[in-house]
Scaffold this motif. Structure first.
Motif, PDB file in Angstrom:
ATOM      1  N   GLN A   1       0.778  -1.231  -0.083  1.00 22.24           N
ATOM      2  CA  GLN A   1      -0.069  -0.040  -0.008  1.00 22.24           C
ATOM      3  C   GLN A   1       0.904   1.264  -0.013  1.00 22.24           C
ATOM      4  O   GLN A   1       0.591   2.156  -0.580  1.00 22.24           O
ATOM      5  CB  GLN A   1      -0.925   0.016   1.165  1.00 22.24           C
ATOM      6  N   ILE A   2       1.948   1.343   0.812  1.00 24.14           N
ATOM      7  CA  ILE A   2       2.860   2.464   0.790  1.00 24.14           C
ATOM      8  C   ILE A   2       3.419   2.462  -0.522  1.00 24.14           C
ATOM      9  O   ILE A   2       3.692   3.770  -0.950  1.00 24.14           O
ATOM     10  CB  ILE A   2       3.940   2.299   1.770  1.00 24.14           C
ATOM     11  N   THR A   3       3.908   1.655  -1.113  1.00 25.11           N
ATOM     12  CA  THR A   3       4.379   1.779  -2.526  1.00 25.11           C
ATOM     13  C   THR A   3       3.622   2.252  -3.589  1.00 25.11           C
ATOM     14  O   THR A   3       3.764   3.201  -4.394  1.00 25.11           O
ATOM     15  CB  THR A   3       5.211   0.343  -2.966  1.00 25.11           C
TER      16      THR A   3
ATOM     17  N   LYS B   1       4.204   5.857  -5.612  1.00 16.95           N
ATOM     18  CA  LYS B   1       4.155   6.021  -6.806  1.00 16.95           C
ATOM     19  C   LYS B   1       3.236   6.912  -7.304  1.00 16.95           C
ATOM     20  O   LYS B   1       3.291   7.365  -8.453  1.00 16.95           O
ATOM     21  CB  LYS B   1       3.902   4.489  -7.599  1.00 16.95           C
ATOM     22  N   ASP B   2       2.020   6.913  -6.776  1.00 17.07           N
ATOM     23  CA  ASP B   2       0.828   7.753  -7.324  1.00 17.07           C
ATOM     24  C   ASP B   2       1.034   9.289  -6.889  1.00 17.07           C
ATOM     25  O   ASP B   2       0.158  10.273  -6.820  1.00 17.07           O
ATOM     26  CB  ASP B   2      -0.405   7.111  -6.635  1.00 17.07           C
ATOM     27  N   GLY B   3       1.810   9.464  -6.112  1.00 12.69           N
ATOM     28  CA  GLY B   3       2.405  11.114  -5.581  1.00 12.69           C
ATOM     29  C   GLY B   3       1.925  11.386  -4.290  1.00 12.69           C
ATOM     30  O   GLY B   3       1.814  12.110  -3.781  1.00 12.69           O
ATOM     31  N   GLY B   4       1.510  10.087  -3.497  1.00 12.77           N
ATOM     32  CA  GLY B   4       1.043  10.275  -2.170  1.00 12.77           C
ATOM     33  C   GLY B   4       2.468  10.229  -1.097  1.00 12.77           C
ATOM     34  O   GLY B   4       3.255  10.271  -1.545  1.00 12.77           O
ATOM     35  N   ARG B   5       1.885  10.675  -0.040  1.00 11.26           N
ATOM     36  CA  ARG B   5       2.939  10.399   1.141  1.00 11.26           C
ATOM     37  C   ARG B   5       2.688   9.584   2.141  1.00 11.26           C
ATOM     38  O   ARG B   5       1.601   9.048   2.441  1.00 11.26           O
ATOM     39  CB  ARG B   5       2.856  12.035   1.632  1.00 11.26           C
TER      40      ARG B   5
ATOM     41  N   PRO C   1      -6.723  11.362   0.071  1.00  8.96           N
ATOM     42  CA  PRO C   1      -6.720   9.979  -0.080  1.00  8.96           C
ATOM     43  C   PRO C   1      -5.534   9.088  -0.567  1.00  8.96           C
ATOM     44  O   PRO C   1      -5.569   7.837  -0.482  1.00  8.96           O
ATOM     45  CB  PRO C   1      -8.073   9.538  -1.030  1.00  8.96           C
ATOM     46  N   GLU C   2      -4.816   9.803  -1.257  1.00  8.00           N
ATOM     47  CA  GLU C   2      -3.444   9.055  -1.956  1.00  8.00           C
ATOM     48  C   GLU C   2      -2.435   8.845  -0.818  1.00  8.00           C
ATOM     49  O   GLU C   2      -1.494   8.087  -1.043  1.00  8.00           O
ATOM     50  CB  GLU C   2      -3.055  10.270  -2.773  1.00  8.00           C
TER      51      GLU C   2
END
Length: 301
Positions: free
Chosen positions: A56-58, A62-66, A133-134
């Motif tokens: 989930q972290i990866t 990858k999607d620009g989340g933190r 949500p990211e």
């Protein structure tokens, strides 16, 4: 000790150290060492849950989340340690992995233990990060009942972020607020209730696994080398040259020249040496490969 704490494994007395004040130095060290051996086994038992968390972290990164680590006391300090080491180790943007600690930055060096009891503050401090949500939120608490990270996880869930809890007791309160609860049961501490010992070691190990494995998946590692290391000082520049020499069979002088031409960036320097191309071409290949070094090396021009 209140009834609400008495049942916690992390607050129970360790039978092996009930006479610790009568032990010799060597005896105390020996039993601490033996108890520490249990930590790795406890972490091993929760690897399936850690795997879920890392995936989930990866995806989020990858999607620009933190990734946010939230904790109080020792748990907060461990989060700060892991987060602060991601930029120099992986050249990660400082915003990519962040730590939020009860009591703020000053609490890292000067304990402010009462700050952990404020659930609302955990929410407010995370609210300042403009969670989306990211993002992924990891609430860290050895007891599993600390209000500050619980407040942060509750807020994270309301904002749609993915939530992970990290504790050291079975059926921890914080687990009920996490989509991925991780409970590392290390047993009673050598010094009763001192969770800066085995519990903290377990949590440091898990955070190391989370951040390192995610960075590998993001392409910041080639073989087992830190190819995104930030060569910001003499030691790190020399390490960068060693990595180049190891990956490409280049001489020290060739590695040094490539590193300079690549503006001290190891990944493009490796592509330059492997493919015998300019820095501009190496950067182009890496962009086409989404930063994956192995793919950039093998990519058809």
């Amino acid at each position: 000790m209140t009834d609400s704490l008495a049942y916690l494994t992390t607050e129970q007395r360790n039978d092996r150290t009930k006479k610790m004040d009568q032990m010799t130095t060597a005896e105390i060290l020996a039993v601490m060492n033996e108890e520490d051996y249990k930590v790795a086994e406890a972490v091993k038992r929760v690897l399936p849950s850690v795997t879920v968390a890392v995936k989930q972290i990866t995806k989020a990164l990858k999607d620009g989340g933190r990734l946010f680590y939230v904790g109080a006391g020792t748990s907060g300090r461990i989060g700060i340690l892991d987060a602060s080491e991601c930029p120099p180790t992986f050249m990660a943007d400082p915003d990519m992995v962040q730590a939020v600690m009860a009591g703020g930055g000053e609490a890292f060096t000067k304990a402010r233990e009462n700050s952990e009891d404020d659930e609302k503050q955990g929410e407010l401090d995370l609210q300042q990060k403009k969670v989306t949500p990211e993002d992924v939120i990891v609430g860290i608490t050895a007891s599993g009942r600390t209000p500050y990270p619980i407040g942060a996880l509750k807020y994270g869930r309301r904002k749609g972020a993915y939530t992970i809890s990290l504790s050291c007791n079975h059926k921890s309160e914080i687990s009920s607020f996490a989509e991925c609860p991780i409970e590392v049961i290390v047993g009673p501490e050598v010094l009763t209730g001192s969770t800066r010992l085995k519990s903290a070691t377990a949590h440091k190990m898990v955070l190391n696994m989370m951040s390192t494995t995610a960075m590998v998946q993001l392409g910041k590692v080639y073989e087992n080398l830190m190819v995104d290391v930030h060569a910001s000082n003499y030691k790190l520049r020399e390490r960068a040259k060693s990595i180049l020499m190891e990956c490409t069979d280049a001489s020290y002088e060739e590695a040094e020249q490539a590193l300079q031409e690549a503006d001290l960036q190891v990944k493009p320097a490796i592509v330059m040496l492997k493919r015998n191309v300019s820095y501009e071409k190496a950067a182009e290949l890496l962009e086409k490969s989404d930063g994956q070094l192995r793919m950039a090396i093998e990519l058809q021009s």
